[in-house]
Write an enzyme that holds these catalytic residues in place. Sequence first.
Site, mmCIF file in Angstrom:
data_model
loop_
_atom_site.group_PDB
_atom_site.id
_atom_site.type_symbol
_atom_site.label_atom_id
_atom_site.label_comp_id
_atom_site.label_asym_id
_atom_site.label_seq_id
_atom_site.Cartn_x
_atom_site.Cartn_y
_atom_site.Cartn_z
ATOM 1 N N LYS A 1 12.128 2.155 -1.718
ATOM 2 C CA LYS A 1 11.545 1.296 -2.751
ATOM 3 C C LYS A 1 10.868 0.065 -2.134
ATOM 4 O O LYS A 1 9.782 -0.339 -2.566
ATOM 5 C CB LYS A 1 12.620 0.868 -3.749
ATOM 6 C CG LYS A 1 13.069 1.956 -4.701
ATOM 7 C CD LYS A 1 11.927 2.396 -5.609
ATOM 8 C CE LYS A 1 12.375 3.347 -6.687
ATOM 9 N NZ LYS A 1 11.229 3.813 -7.518
ATOM 10 N N PRO B 1 19.184 4.103 1.700
ATOM 11 C CA PRO B 1 17.931 4.856 1.904
ATOM 12 C C PRO B 1 16.977 4.718 0.713
ATOM 13 O O PRO B 1 15.764 4.606 0.879
ATOM 14 C CB PRO B 1 18.392 6.305 2.082
ATOM 15 C CG PRO B 1 19.793 6.187 2.573
ATOM 16 C CD PRO B 1 20.355 4.984 1.868
ATOM 17 N N TYR B 2 17.531 4.721 -0.496
ATOM 18 C CA TYR B 2 16.731 4.555 -1.716
ATOM 19 C C TYR B 2 16.064 3.183 -1.728
ATOM 20 O O TYR B 2 14.881 3.054 -2.053
ATOM 21 C CB TYR B 2 17.658 4.735 -2.923
ATOM 22 C CG TYR B 2 17.023 4.478 -4.263
ATOM 23 C CD1 TYR B 2 16.147 5.400 -4.827
ATOM 24 C CD2 TYR B 2 17.330 3.333 -4.988
ATOM 25 C CE1 TYR B 2 15.587 5.172 -6.078
ATOM 26 C CE2 TYR B 2 16.774 3.094 -6.237
ATOM 27 C CZ TYR B 2 15.902 4.027 -6.774
ATOM 28 O OH TYR B 2 15.355 3.788 -8.007
ATOM 29 N N TYR B 3 16.809 2.157 -1.351
ATOM 30 C CA TYR B 3 16.254 0.805 -1.337
ATOM 31 C C TYR B 3 15.219 0.622 -0.234
ATOM 32 O O TYR B 3 14.224 -0.094 -0.416
ATOM 33 C CB TYR B 3 17.378 -0.224 -1.224
ATOM 34 C CG TYR B 3 17.890 -0.655 -2.577
ATOM 35 C CD1 TYR B 3 17.513 -1.864 -3.137
ATOM 36 C CD2 TYR B 3 18.715 0.178 -3.326
ATOM 37 C CE1 TYR B 3 17.948 -2.251 -4.392
ATOM 38 C CE2 TYR B 3 19.163 -0.195 -4.582
ATOM 39 C CZ TYR B 3 18.765 -1.406 -5.114
ATOM 40 O OH TYR B 3 19.187 -1.782 -6.369
#
Length: 212
Positions: free
Chosen positions: A132, A127-129
Amino acid sequence: MKVFVIGAHGQIGKKIVSKLVAQGDQVYAGIRQADQAEAFEDAGAQPVQFNLLAQPDEQALALKGMDAVVFAAGSGGQTGYDMTLMIDLDGAVKSMQAAEIAGVKRYVIISAEFTTDREKWPKALRPYYVAKFYADEWLKTRTQLDYTILQPGSLVNDAGTGRVTVNPAAGGAITRDDVATFAVQTLKTATTIGQTIALINGETPIAEAVQQ
């Protein structure tokens, strides 16, 4: 230079603020909580409460008159999918919109390595990637900002080495201190405008690597 650091209380943000103050820049430290202010005042920066959940026009009020914005905020992928989207994606995009509303052209963002290669995204941080990746794409394709996207490798808290490898063929680690040093030098290096730069620790002095 008047620089607004979003996420100033984060691990990289604190180092960026310290390095900017040390070289004589006028630094505005964007913080979430009022009790974080005293430490930045003592360090020679001007603390400003800044809410990434606010609308861009409200954020823009804090960015008026700045020469540059550095986005060093992040959920770190540790606060659940919702906050990852709200901070690392929507918060980042709104800060870009706010910079444009405020008339600030220079914008540097701390991203992450391999954001453009889904095959290399760590499973635990997908989810973070995702956040980003799309924040970086928005910056590149949906703004007129003089941007630089920094994509550091795995972050470690060792002492800074002062040396990096730019756009390495493979991944690696880099100290948060070296990321901060590179970001600060990037701000005043015109050749980094419009560039996406991957970083790990290496053999090239940072001042030389930035010029490359």
